[in-house]
Enzyme design. Structure first.
Site: not given
Ligand code: UD1
Ligand code: UDP
Length: 377
Positions: A122, A215, A213, A100, A136, A246
């Site tokens: 999924e 949004r 984490h 998603d 999502e 996160h």
């Molecule tokens: C994204 C997904 C969400 C998922 C989540 C898992 C979308 C819209 N959102 O949300 O569905 O649950 O990932 O974690 O697809 N950042 C870093 N390094 C990283 C990752 C993130 O610095 O490795 C920071 C960056 O500043 C980035 C911000 O986090 O701009 C947000 O990342 P983004 O992928 O836009 O949204 P998530 O909240 O991570």
């Molecule tokens: N996870 C991880 N390290 C962390 C936190 C989560 O490996 O510090 C793993 C967790 O076991 C799960 C996945 O990341 O498999 C979930 O990711 P996240 O919560 O970022 O996204 P969501 O599932 O909400 O999309």
């Protein structure tokens, strides 16, 4: 001789990578049937690379799109632009996307624009609320509308798709690859290398594991959650809270501001998947707004309080291991307190529940793709 099936697996964030890894590994191993390539959008950078390292996956293409403060529009447009040329160059028979995220939806759309078959891993989870989880719920629905093959983890997910007039013949109940991934990493004898975890006394302390984490929780809901948790830690002196924060800077700032100065609250960097999965298994209780953790923790027999107003994963709620508590400060506080003070309530939730398959989901999906290999090109 039959041509190999050309598969392009696309993912970009941590959870997609964890759940696609078992599938991608098997596709790469099976060189007889598949010409398999991996494209990462790198919607996440560090958190994605952690997973690629653990599962030893080397992407064939890396769009490297992540920017701090990226908007949904940024992600969508970069993914579509980046994928276009690669789809023309590699000309896959099928593109596989997961779940998603905005990477998944944009990749599915790019594949459609190039008239390439899409397999959705999924598929079929629905909360029914277009703004929760946001974005999502809509990403997953739109991906489902585009997809040709739907790999639904559960019967309930299949039913959601049928209601939306998706052809039954193209839906397969496969379980969830998260169980494949989890089975490969959890080990009772696991020892942490991170100092803060290595010295925690899991026998005599009650360790609460938090992740947050989403949004739609950013701002007041997240502040409420953190305030409730702070109160709990201050009230129960045998409780230690671990929160791998996160990397979203807004989440990091809020966590630091509210939770940063309490001794028994440990704000740590995102953990690699192996220690994280083992940390779930050693914790007393999991507090989370994550999707994937709602599947993993029940499988490991850990009660989960979900810090969201609804879930697209009702299976473990129905089984009693997951409770939806929302984001109201008092409700979150009361729900945690109940489990810390009432043994019976805790025991009732602490059951191993796994509605998500037998750990053979990746193989099942591969067998289906092989059978369906008469794709239109
Ligand atoms: C994204 C997904 C969400 C998922 C989540 C898992 C979308 C819209 N959102 O949300 O569905 O649950 O990932 O974690 O697809 N950042 C870093 N390094 C990283 C990752 C993130 O610095 O490795 C920071 C960056 O500043 C980035 C911000 O986090 O701009 C947000 O990342 P983004 O992928 O836009 O949204 P998530 O909240 O991570
Ligand atoms: N996870 C991880 N390290 C962390 C936190 C989560 O490996 O510090 C793993 C967790 O076991 C799960 C996945 O990341 O498999 C979930 O990711 P996240 O919560 O970022 O996204 P969501 O599932 O909400 O999309």
């Amino acid at each position: 001789m039959m041509n190999k099936i050309k598969v392009l697996s696309v993912f970009g964030t941590r959870p997609e990578a964890i759940k696609m890894a078992p599938l991608v590994k098997k596709l790469i191993e099976n060189e007889v049937d598949f010409d398999s390539k991996v494209l990462v959008t790198a919607q996440h950078r560090e958190m994605l690379d952690q997973v690629l390292d653990i599962f030893e996956i080397v992407p064939d293409y890396d769009l490297n799109i992540m920017k701090h403060g990226q908007t949904l529009g940024d992600i969508t447009s970069e993914v579509i632009k980046g994928l276009d040329g690669i789809l023309k160059e590699f000309s896959p028979d099928i593109v596989l996307v997961h779940g998603d995220t905005t990477t998944s939806f944009a990749a599915a759309l790019a594949a459609f624009y190039n008239q390439v078959t899409v397999g959705h891993v999924e598929a079929g989870l629905r909360s029914g609320n277009k703004y929760s989880p946001y974005p999502e719920e809509m990403n997953r629905s739109l991906t489902g509308r585009i997809a040709d093959f739907h790999f639904a983890p559960t019967k309930g997910n299949e039913e959601n798709l049928i209601i939306e007039n998706i052809d039954r013949e193209n839906i397969y109940i496969t379980g969830n690859t998260v169980i494949d991934a989890l089975k490969s990493v959890v080990d009772e004898k696991f020892k942490f290398s991170q100092a803060v975890l290595a010295k925690l006394d899991f026998e005599n302390r009650r360790v609460l594991l938090l992740t947050a984490h989403r949004r739609e929780n950013i701002g007041e809901p997240m502040e409420n959650i953190f305030k409730a948790i702070l109160k709990i830690v201050q009230e129960f002196d045998d409780v230690e809270l671990i929160y791998p924060v996160h990397m979203n800077p807004v989440v990091q700032n809020t966590a630091q501001r509210i939770l940063g100065s309490e001794e028994r609250i440990h704000l740590i960097e995102p953990l690699e998947y192996v220690p994280f999965a083992n940390l779930i298994s050693k914790s007393f209780l999991v507090l989370t707004d994550s999707g994937g953790i709602q599947e993993e923790a029940p499988a490991l027999g850990k009660p989960v309080l979900v810090l969201r107003e609804e879930t697209e994963r009702p299976e473990a709620v129905d089984a009693g291991t997951v409770k939806i508590v929302g984001t109201n400060e008092n409700n979150v506080y009361d729900a945690i307190k109940l489990l810390l003070t009432n043994k019976k309530e805790y025991e009732e939730m602490a059951n191993a529940v796994n509605p998500y398959g037998d750990g053979e989901t990746a193989q099942r999906i591969i067998d289906i793709i092989k059978k369906k290999s008469n794709f239109n090109r």
